[in-house]
Design an enzyme around this catalytic site. Structure first.
Site: not given
Length: 371
Positions: A332, A220, A46, A247-248, A334, A289, A251
């Protein structure tokens, strides 16, 4: 030590000592607030195209080991630190940060006032930067930055080229690789899932032909609107399988359902971000992130429900579909690095798959009775 300069597009110049590769490099300058986890940060896809500033003052004291990589080939453009440890001390350490960056042709600069740099980014937002030799003319660097345009193909650069399988005896999961961290794959394989990893541009038809019980949309780099093929793919599978986005992937799920995204001023990057779960009325510490976020007000015109928010700025951290078995989070779960407060979301994903399968069987049974 060789002196080098970091030059920001607003004309600010920081001088420090070079480590890692000696090549010149430009990129978006961002900061990460994590106290540990620099190896995972260095290898997180990322960060493709970005120059990362570590706000913690000492980096490299426990070295680089073979276990904590998040990808095989790092995509970070450069690393900025206050102080670099040249002689790490840890029983797992196999090499120093300098040696690792040098081997992967990634430049670094130390001795920088990272507190000042972070305050500039917080006040003015992320900006382009250039790392060059101390003798490089500042005016020439500024002209170069002015003519440097951010690439929009980061996902293409970090996604797998060909599909591959990580076998297991459990649920059949198709994982769409937009820049996957290995931590996500580890959590699925830990639960004995049979995982098929596919490139970012796979179509809905290609994915559904694999007969997945669930689809994972990974993290990503970059702007989610730069991956229109993924948005169309999600539209084609959302009513046919169970989906979990991170994350990505979060979105992209929002965009596929009619919501909107926007760029944050300086983003969320670190392992200490508090998030409130509106459904369970609990607060978690999370690893984050991202530089983009889902617009909260845009959810009103969709079939999506807001499930989690960031306590620092109120931005969207979690959503779920009101009709289909699809949910996602901006952070995240994880960890890698960071707290594992929300690790149970992978279990929730598998429970959603089982619940969806029960509903499918009941519907087929009703149809059979009618016939």
């Amino acid at each position: 030590m060789t002196k080098r300069k970091l030059i920001l597009e607003d004309g600010t110049v920081f001088t420090g000592e070079a480590f890692g590769s000696m090549k010149e490099v430009s990129g978006e300058v961002v900061f990460n607030t994590g106290m540990t986890g620099y190896q995972e940060i260095l290898t997180d896809p990322s960060y493709c195209g970005q120059i990362v500033t570590m706000t913690y003052p000492l980096i490299g004291n426990y070295g680089i080991n073979r276990d904590d990589f998040e990808t095989i080939t790092p995509s970070i453009h450069a690393l900025i630190v206050k102080e670099l440890c040249d002689f790490p001390s840890n029983y797992r350490s196999e090499e120093s940060v300098h040696d690792f960056l040098e081997a992967n042709d990634i430049p670094g600069i130390s001795g920088v006032d990272t507190r000042k740099l972070t305050r500039i980014i917080r006040n003015h937002g992320t900006m382009k930067g250039l790392i060059v030799s101390e003798e490089y003319p500042t005016d020439k660097a500024l002209e170069r930055l002015k003519n440097t345009h951010q690439k929009r193909d980061q996902v293409k650069r970090v996604s797998t080229v060909k599909p591959y399988v990580v076998p297991g005896r459990g649920k059949r999961i198709v994982l769409i690789d937009f820049g996957m961290k290995h931590g996500i794959l580890r959590e699925l394989t830990k639960r004995n899932c049979h995982v098929t990893v596919v490139p970012y541009h796979y179509s809905a038809e290609q994915i559904l032909r694999m007969k997945p019980e669930g689809v994972m949309l990974t993290n990503g780099p970059g702007d989610p609107q730069d991956v229109p093929e993924a948005i169309e793919m999600i539209k084609g599978i959302i009513d046919k399988t169970t989906i979990f986005g991170i994350c990505l992937g979060h979105q992209l799920l929002a965009l596929a359902c009619g919501a909107e995204t926007e760029k944050l001023s300086f983003g969320h990057r670190g392992s200490n971000h508090p998030v409130k779960d509106l459904i369970k009325n609990k607060t978690y510490m999370t690893s984050q992130n991202h530089g983009y976020t889902v617009k909260k007000e845009s959810l009103a015109n969709t079939d999506l429900e807001l499930t989690q928010t960031a306590l620092n700025d109120g931005t969207v951290e979690g959503i779920r579909h009101l009709t289909y078995p699809a949910f996602s989070v901006q952070y995240h779960p994880e960890s890698s690095p960071g707290p594992d407060d929300t690790n149970q979301l992978f279990d929730q994903f598998l429970l959603n798959i089982e619940a969806h399968q029960v509903i499918d069987k009941e519907e087929k049974s009703c149809q059979s009775v009618k016939i």
